[in-house]
Write a protein that holds these residues in place. Structure first.
Motif: not given
Length: 387
Positions: A33-40, A42-46, A49-53, A87-92
């Motif tokens: 779903a990330l590609p359909s999100q806003t640029a802001n 998408q800028a938090n993709t890394l 991913a770190i938070c999921f890990a 929580f961090a994932i939810m905020l991003m």
């Protein structure tokens, strides 16, 4: 590949596997779903991913870390970091299904606190989560969504509680079954011991008595034959007298052998006791020529061993357990230790007090020592107890 999966499954419970699969699906859908999100976003993709890990690493840290290890209460820290990463994932990432991660977390909470406490924490979690979620992403129907997910969180907690109760009941049933098998082994041997004692007594009291009377009569007959000058009869009587004495000696030797071989074999009872102990590898070493005088002594050794195993499972967090029984003259020594962690200041609870009481009832002694962070128990019992 199949063997590798089977080996992994041996170390992971089904609920753990289900939690990891759920986490993987949430991650996969989020990345999709990330590609359909806003640029802001998408800028938090890394960062996402770190938070999921971090979430999955903390999951295993909270569930698999030895709670009694050198890391102390690190498993609780991992539990908190796991929630923080959610929580961090939810905020991003503004996706409505992200609270699934906290549903997994809610199911784990029952292993860390009482049900009532866990329920209050979950209610507070849902309120804080959806308050932040509504404020951060300006979503509609936050109250409705929060209520729905709140019921899912409570349902997860209830299911985990039932699973925990079922597991505890299964472990208790397994423990009782092992105790019964061990007791059955001892009772079987005790029955055989009593039967051998009865046979020895019958041989001694009946056959021995009659043979003694026979030898006396033959001896008298020999003297009578000698007085009457009947040498042929005397010779036969003397032969019968010698055979009767030999038979009486054989009977006495047989009775002594039966009485000498009445020692109870405690090894079979210990093997039944330690077979299938959950989450604990038990090593046992029992002296082969050990001679136990009584059922009471053997039963005490088994009961103390059982108490020690239960204490290890409940408190030490050990993965391996060692038990040895040796005989030193008229004393039996039971030594027990594990690779868990014992408190620096040892306080005897019901388990350790029970071990001490059992030993003292037979005139024995118990020593508790903390070695290599684990608890070592040395029990010395006198081997002169008669039934």
């Amino acid at each position: 590949m199949y063997k590798a999966i089977a080996k992994i499954s041996q170390h992971c419970e089904r609920l753990d596997v289900l939690a990891v699969v759920t986490w993987g699906l949430v991650l996969a859908i989020s990345l999709y779903a990330l590609p359909s999100q806003t640029a802001n976003v998408q800028a938090n993709t890394l960062g996402i991913a770190i938070c999921f890990a971090a979430y999955i690493v903390c999951f295993f840290g909270a569930t698999k870390l030895n709670k009694a290890s050198l890391f102390g209460r690190a498993h609780q820290v991992f539990l908190g970091l796991q929630l923080a990463s959610a929580f961090a994932i939810m905020l991003m990432l503004p996706l409505d299904f992200i609270p699934i991660l906290t549903i997994i977390w809610a199911g784990m909470l029952i292993n860390f606190c009482r049900f009532e406490t866990a329920l209050l924490i979950i209610i507070a979690l849902v309120v804080v989560w959806f308050s932040l979620y509504g404020w951060r992403w300006q979503k509609d129907h936050v109250l409705l969504t929060g209520s729905l997910y709140g019921t899912f969180h409570i349902f997860s907690l209830l299911m985990s509680q039932q699973t925990q109760k079922a597991k505890q009941a299964s472990e208790q049933a397994n423990e009782l079954n092992r105790q019964l098998l061990a007791t059955q082994q001892l009772l079987t041997q005790s029955t055989k011991q009593h039967e051998r004692t009865r046979i020895a007594r019958e041989l001694h009291d009946l056959l021995g008595h009659h043979l003694t009377a026979l030898t006396i009569n033959l001896q008298v007959s020999s003297h009578l034959c000698e007085r009457d000058g009947n040498s042929a009869a005397k010779e036969k009587v003397d032969e019968s007298y010698a055979l009767a004495k030999l038979l009486l000696s054989d009977v006495r030797e047989a009775v002594s052998t039966i009485k000498a071989n009445q020692a109870i074999d405690v090894q079979s009872a210990i093997e039944a006791l330690v077979a299938g102990v959950p989450a604990l590898k038990v090593h046992h070493s029992i002296q082969t020529d050990i001679q136990l005088d009584s059922f009471e002594l053997a039963n005490t050794l088994v009961r103390i061993s059982q108490e020690a195993i239960t204490n290890t499972l409940r408190h030490s967090g050990a993965s391996e357990f060692w038990l040895s029984i040796t005989q030193q003259r008229d004393e039996i020594q039971l030594k027990i230790y594990d690779n868990g962690t014992a408190p620096a200041k040892l306080v005897a609870g019901n388990g350790l007090s029970g071990i001490t009481e059992r030993a003292e009832l037979l005139g024995g002694t118990v020593n508790f020592n903390r070695e290599n962070d684990g608890l070592t128990i040395v029990v010395n019992l006198p081997n002169h107890i008669r039934q």
